[in-house]
Design a protein around this motif. Structure first.
Motif, PDB file in Angstrom:
ATOM      1  N   UNK A  73       2.786   0.636  -2.315  1.00 50.93           N
ATOM      2  CA  UNK A  73       2.348  -0.250  -3.389  1.00 50.93           C
ATOM      3  C   UNK A  73       2.182   0.585  -4.658  1.00 50.93           C
ATOM      4  N   UNK A  74       2.012  -0.104  -5.788  1.00 53.00           N
ATOM      5  CA  UNK A  74       1.903   0.584  -7.073  1.00 53.00           C
ATOM      6  C   UNK A  74       0.818   1.646  -7.090  1.00 53.00           C
ATOM      7  N   UNK A  75      -0.358   1.286  -6.603  1.00 54.76           N
ATOM      8  CA  UNK A  75      -1.476   2.211  -6.613  1.00 54.76           C
ATOM      9  C   UNK A  75      -1.270   3.383  -5.666  1.00 54.76           C
ATOM     10  N   UNK A  76      -0.571   3.137  -4.574  1.00 53.84           N
ATOM     11  CA  UNK A  76      -0.278   4.225  -3.632  1.00 53.84           C
ATOM     12  C   UNK A  76       0.665   5.240  -4.269  1.00 53.84           C
TER      13      UNK A  76
ATOM     14  N   UNK B 251      -3.262   1.365 -11.862  1.00 55.07           N
ATOM     15  CA  UNK B 251      -2.988   0.332 -10.872  1.00 55.07           C
ATOM     16  C   UNK B 251      -4.049   0.233  -9.782  1.00 55.07           C
TER      17      UNK B 251
ATOM     18  N   UNK C  97       8.392   1.729  -0.382  1.00 52.96           N
ATOM     19  CA  UNK C  97       7.539   1.135   0.644  1.00 52.96           C
ATOM     20  C   UNK C  97       6.056   1.280   0.312  1.00 52.96           C
TER      21      UNK C  97
ATOM     22  N   UNK D  97      -1.179   7.554  -6.520  1.00 51.04           N
ATOM     23  CA  UNK D  97      -1.949   8.596  -5.842  1.00 51.04           C
ATOM     24  C   UNK D  97      -1.060   9.699  -5.293  1.00 51.04           C
TER      25      UNK D  97
ATOM     26  N   UNK E 109       6.656   4.035 -10.911  1.00 50.81           N
ATOM     27  CA  UNK E 109       7.839   3.321 -10.442  1.00 50.81           C
ATOM     28  C   UNK E 109       9.110   4.082 -10.777  1.00 50.81           C
TER      29      UNK E 109
END
Ligand code: ATP
Ligand code: ATP
Ligand code: SF4
Ligand code: MG
Ligand code: MG
Lengths: 322, 322
Positions: free
Chosen positions: B155-158, B183, B153, B161, B98
């Motif tokens: 998500x946390x897991x994206x 995440x 835009x 990666x 983040x």
């Protein structure tokens, strides 16, 4: 079952023109811990932000979506309440959230005490009263208020910060607390402590939780009921025992298989394929490209959501009558 | 020869208390050695100094004491050319996706800029191919779905990666992956960790894998060297299989017993072996850092410093019980 506190009905959310949350229905009962579980990007935080009404401008909720809140005898559709009324009467006062990734959202330049004071000021809370409340809440989350109130965020561990965030969220006595990935950043020991603390807190203040997590193992430790989400849809919902001991949806089964047991040295058992592309979701069951049991009908028609046993719902053609 | 060798690392930070500055050691006399192509796991309580130690090996944090060697050369005494090579070859997957991705750059720009900056390929087309390949490897598939998105835009897991893809792009000799998959769900975690494992094995890259999930390290095999940190110290070091079967340090024992077991029935029987949170680094107890929480504490623990002792050739522990 007991009374409903929150009822989400036909929730549909898009970013620009891409729909990421589709046709979501669920009820949260007073006093329970309801968990939303699913892979990264499946729409969990989007559902949470829809309830909190903190979605970004570009997000769009369909007009016939409803989020009913049953605080008074007559349910209120939170999506229809004007923003000023929502922010005065509902956000933080009735429903509060500890957002995902919030650990680093504490302002590093001010002390914990001032975090509580700022929140109090923003909601016209009396200063003295707010400080007393903060003191009690910090004790409830197992921190030493005397010490913690004078600390800066950097002086605290991740676990301490998460406790502070939970205490902050409770400052205005909300009934429903949404916890979006509350323990992902924490070590397992601190995780366990936070879970135990959350259970105590719930009993003490009569709270209801909506817990969001990708971690199904964590959910086993705290949830009462679980909704499994795939591609923005609930594909299975039941109590925690059914989900773990009698999972029905191939996706749920895959998720459970992927959990590595302690001391197990093996190759990862993963669900094949990749996460769905919301701009071109497949027809029929959205999981069919990755499903080991996919049949013809799965590729054509979206399966209905049916009750396979009492309070156990699944959306999968293996269980539906054709 | 070890690729990375850190010796006697001490990192002193200061916490500002009013006008005073109070120093404390976030990392306290730690040795770390990683051979070429090897994986080392770093476990530990939140705030125990894992990130700080990882950053020291990348020269992102300057140690107060101790030296870091890359391919046998002290990074402080390197020629400019060697130092440049070291920096290019030592990559970081930061802990907080983040905060670590440039907010105004799209995924494509974030990844392409690195390639261009380091002049890895000759044309934009080649660069985009490399980016796409890497994105697919980390499960950002199809890449077009993500290329034009900004971090907010995703998500946390994206986001996590994207960070992993960024580190892999340069095919570095050394990667510090700081809680890189927190995440993601169990299935994707397994997939990404094995991707990471295969990628680094193919490139003979060394990996320092910081995590609080012991089970995740199991994918790297039972011989993986693991270090357990508590309050700035390494309290135990052993190959993973040995550590799981025969954890010696009370902190390691507690950590292992706190791992979620994905079984709702086990809730009642799960014990918490260690209570309370770690003390603030400022009020670290004298003697053993765990002495204020340890169930086996003796007088000696409260007074005498403990050092890491070899119990067998590969198993080291810092505890007065042994
Ligand atoms: N502001 C945005 N603009 C466009 N797309 C978005 C935006 N926010 C989220 N998305 C997309 O919507 C989908 C759902 O995102 P959401 O954050 O709800 O997922 P999530 O289930 O919370 O995932 P995670 O577990 O990784 O946090 C993702 O594919 C994401 O890329
Ligand atoms: N720049 C800084 N200035 C002062 N203190 C710091 C700084 N960076 C880290 N610290 C402190 O140093 C200690 C170790 O921090 P570090 O981030 O290395 O821990 P960690 O083991 O990675 O924890 P986590 O699991 O929460 O990521 C903590 O007490 C932290 O608050
Ligand atoms: S509906 Fe078909 S494709 Fe979908 S989960 Fe069930 S069996 Fe698999
Ligand atoms: Mg999310
Ligand atoms: Mg860290």
């Amino acid at each position: 079952m007991s009374e409903i506190l929150l009822g989400v009905k036909n929730l549909n959310v898009s970013y620009f023109n891409t729909k990421v949350v589709s046709n979501i229905y669920f009820n949260i009962f007073k006093g329970e811990t309801y968990a939303l579980v699913g892979e990264s990007g499946c729409g969990k935080s989007t559902i949470a932000s829809s309830i909190m009404r903190t979605l970004p401008e570009i997000a769009h909720i369909d007009a016939d979506s409803q989020i009913l809140y049953y605080a008074s005898p007559h349910p209120v559709d939170l999506l229809k309440v004007p923003e000023y009324e929502f922010s005065n009467n509902f956000r933080w006062r009735e429903i509060a959230m500890v957002p995902q990734g919030a650990l680093n959202s504490l302002n590093p330049t001010i002390r914990i005490k001032d975090h509580f004071m700022e929140t109090a000021r923003a909601h016209n809370l009396d200063k003295k009263e707010a400080l007393e409340k903060a003191w009690k809440l910090l004790e409830a989350v197992k921190l030493d208020p005397h010490r913690v109130l004078s600390l800066y965020p950097i002086e605290m561990s991740g676990g301490m910060k998460q406790r502070v965030l939970i205490a902050l969220a409770l400052l205005l006595n909300p009934k429903l607390l949404i916890l979006d990935e509350p323990t992902t950043a924490l070590d397992v020991l601190t995780q366990r402590e936070i879970l135990i603390m959350l259970n105590e807190l719930k009993a003490k203040y009569g709270l209801t939780y909506m817990l969001i997590s990708h971690d199904i193992a964590l959910v086993a430790d705290i949830a009462d009921r679980v909704a499994i989400i795939y591609a923005g849809r609930i594909v299975e919902e039941s109590n925690v025992e059914n989900i773990f001991y009698n999972p029905k949806h191939p996706y749920t089964i895959g998720l459970l298989k992927a959990v590595l047991k302690l001391g197990e040295f093996r190759e990862p058992e993963t669900i094949p394929g990749s996460t769905p592309d919301y701009r071109k979701l497949p027809p029929g069951c959205k999981f069919h490209p990755r499903c080991p049991f996919a049949m013809d009908i799965c590729r054509r028609e979206e399966p209905p959501f049916i009750e396979v046993e009492k309070d156990h719902f699944v959306s999968c053609w293996l269980y539906a009558k054709r | 020869m070890s690729l990375i060798e850190a010796k006697g690392i001490v990192v002193t930070f200061a916490i500002r208390k009013g006008l005073k500055k109070l120093p404390f050691n976030a990392v306290d006399n730690v040795d770390l050695e990683i051979e070429q192509g090897m994986i080392v796991g770093l476990l530990g309580e939140s705030g125990s100094g894992k990130t700080t130690l990882g950053k020291v090996t990348l020269d992102l944090v300057k140690p107060t004491k101790g030296i870091v060697k890359f391919m046998g050369k002290d990074i402080r005494k390197m020629y400019k050319e060697d130092y440049r090579k070291y920096r290019l070859n030592a990559q970081y997957v930061p802990q907080d996706p983040y905060a670590s991705l440039h907010p105004f750059k799209t995924t494509k720009d974030i990844l392409m800029d690195i390639i261009k900056y380091h002049k890895l390929v000759h044309s934009d087309k080649e660069a985009l191919e490399l980016v796409s390949d890497t994105m697919i490897k980390v499960g950002l598939n199809p890449p077009e779905k993500y290329l034009n998105k900004y971090p907010f835009q995703l998500s946390g897991g994206e986001r996590q990666r994207v960070s992993i893809a960024r580190a892999l792009l340069l095919k570095p000799m050394y990667i510090v992956a700081d809680e890189p998959v927190t995440m993601l769900d169990a299935s994707l975690k397994g997939a990404i960790v094995s991707t990471l494992k295969n990628a680094i094995q193919a490139m003979r890259t060394s990996l320092l894998f910081i995590t609080h999930e012991i089970t995740l390290l199991q994918y790297f095999g039972s011989q993986t060297k693991v270090l357990v940190m508590y309050l700035g110290r390494v309290v135990e070091q052993a190959p993973l299989g040995e550590l799981l079967q025969n954890p010696l340090h009370p902190y390691t024992q507690a950590l292992i017993s706190a791992i979620p077991v994905a079984d709702p029935k086990a809730r009642a029987s799960r014990k918490l072996l260690l209570r309370g949170s770690p003390p603030s680094p400022l009020s670290k107890p004298p003697g053993c850092p765990l002495s204020d929480r340890c169930p086996f504490v003796t007088e000696k623990c409260r007074k005498e410093e403990v050092v890491l002792k070899a119990i067998s050739s590969k198993h080291l522990v810092a505890c007065h019980l042994y």
